[in-house]
Design an enzyme around this catalytic site. Structure first.
Site, PDB file in Angstrom:
ATOM      1  N   LYS A  12      38.363  -1.521 -31.014  1.00 34.76           N
ATOM      2  CA  LYS A  12      37.513  -1.894 -29.876  1.00 34.76           C
ATOM      3  C   LYS A  12      36.143  -1.239 -30.052  1.00 34.76           C
ATOM      4  O   LYS A  12      35.962  -0.343 -30.869  1.00 34.76           O
ATOM      5  CB  LYS A  12      38.113  -1.423 -28.541  1.00 34.76           C
ATOM      6  CG  LYS A  12      39.477  -1.975 -28.217  1.00 34.76           C
ATOM      7  CD  LYS A  12      39.476  -3.459 -27.963  1.00 34.76           C
ATOM      8  CE  LYS A  12      40.891  -3.933 -27.665  1.00 34.76           C
ATOM      9  NZ  LYS A  12      41.057  -5.348 -27.789  1.00 34.76           N
ATOM     10  N   ASN A  43      35.075 -10.007 -27.813  1.00 36.82           N
ATOM     11  CA  ASN A  43      35.537 -11.284 -27.293  1.00 36.82           C
ATOM     12  C   ASN A  43      36.212 -10.980 -25.955  1.00 36.82           C
ATOM     13  O   ASN A  43      37.425 -10.828 -25.865  1.00 36.82           O
ATOM     14  CB  ASN A  43      36.507 -11.934 -28.283  1.00 36.82           C
ATOM     15  CG  ASN A  43      36.856 -13.351 -27.911  1.00 36.82           C
ATOM     16  OD1 ASN A  43      36.320 -13.915 -26.966  1.00 36.82           O
ATOM     17  ND2 ASN A  43      37.773 -13.936 -28.659  1.00 36.82           N
ATOM     18  N   ASP A  57      42.121 -11.625 -32.002  1.00 39.00           N
ATOM     19  CA  ASP A  57      40.785 -12.211 -31.889  1.00 39.00           C
ATOM     20  C   ASP A  57      39.912 -11.465 -30.881  1.00 39.00           C
ATOM     21  O   ASP A  57      38.832 -11.915 -30.542  1.00 39.00           O
ATOM     22  CB  ASP A  57      40.885 -13.688 -31.512  1.00 39.00           C
ATOM     23  CG  ASP A  57      41.519 -13.925 -30.144  1.00 39.00           C
ATOM     24  OD1 ASP A  57      42.057 -12.966 -29.543  1.00 39.00           O
ATOM     25  OD2 ASP A  57      41.479 -15.079 -29.672  1.00 39.00           O
ATOM     26  N   SER A  58      40.346 -10.298 -30.416  1.00 34.76           N
ATOM     27  CA  SER A  58      39.622  -9.591 -29.358  1.00 34.76           C
ATOM     28  C   SER A  58      38.260  -9.045 -29.791  1.00 34.76           C
ATOM     29  O   SER A  58      37.447  -8.707 -28.944  1.00 34.76           O
ATOM     30  CB  SER A  58      40.472  -8.461 -28.781  1.00 34.76           C
ATOM     31  OG  SER A  58      40.567  -7.391 -29.693  1.00 34.76           O
ATOM     32  N   MET A  59      38.008  -8.956 -31.100  1.00 38.14           N
ATOM     33  CA  MET A  59      36.711  -8.444 -31.575  1.00 38.14           C
ATOM     34  C   MET A  59      35.847  -9.542 -32.203  1.00 38.14           C
ATOM     35  O   MET A  59      34.823  -9.256 -32.809  1.00 38.14           O
ATOM     36  CB  MET A  59      36.922  -7.299 -32.566  1.00 38.14           C
ATOM     37  CG  MET A  59      37.402  -6.021 -31.921  1.00 38.14           C
ATOM     38  SD  MET A  59      36.306  -5.408 -30.612  1.00 38.14           S
ATOM     39  CE  MET A  59      34.837  -5.029 -31.556  1.00 38.14           C
TER      40      MET A  59
END
Length: 171
Positions: free
Chosen positions: A88, A143, A45-47
């Site tokens: 990223k 995120n 969920d980092s993006m």
């Protein structure tokens, strides 16, 4: 040559041409898949919200890594920690200075407008400033709270950028 024989000869030529066209189409898709365009499923969920977890994106592998690693682009490279492909956003390139001041990205002393980042979720976050070495890029997840990125493992060599995200998922 009889009409029947002429018709049979035409069908044979058409069949060979159709087979050749189909083989060319398959070869083109395989070549694109191997050398230029590749699908990737987003596994974290980092993006988010730009790239939701479980979403499918297309990666473009053409051009040199340095051409792909430009600020603002979404890039894929091997995570320095575990070697898995990771996505990223490049926020700065070699020679630039990066900081986060109360959740706002600041590059070379200038705040950067990032409408894709939910600043309310990272309010009170401070980082840097750090200088990006020549030949490297500084990458962040959109995120920011859960993202493991250049704040953790440092700048990434531009030469390590394998691809750029060509098509993020639609709404």
């Amino acid at each position: 040559m009889s009409a029947a024989a002429a018709g049979a000869a035409r069908r044979a030529r058409t069949g060979r041409a159709g087979t050749a066209a189909a083989l060319l189409a398959v070869a083109s898709v395989v070549a694109l898949r191997l050398w230029a365009v590749e699908p990737l499923v987003v596994v974290s969920d980092s993006m988010e919200p730009t790239l939701p977890e479980g979403g499918l994106v297309l990666l473009l592998r053409s051009g040199s890594p340095e051409e792909r690693a430009v600020p603002g682009s979404l890039v894929v490279f091997a995570d320095p920690g575990d070697g898995h492909s990771t996505v990223k956003r490049v926020v700065a390139a070699g020679g630039q200075t990066v900081a986060i001041e109360d959740s706002v990205l600041v590059v070379d002393g200038t705040p950067v407008d990032e409408p894709f980042v939910d600043h309310s979720r990272i309010d009170g976050t401070w980082f840097g400033p750090v200088a990006v070495p020549p030949g490297h890029v500084f990458v962040l997840g959109d995120n920011r709270s859960p993202s493991v990125d250049s704040r953790d493992y440092g700048s990434v060599p531009a030469s390590a950028v394998e691809a750029t995200v060509l098509l993020p998922p639609g709404p």
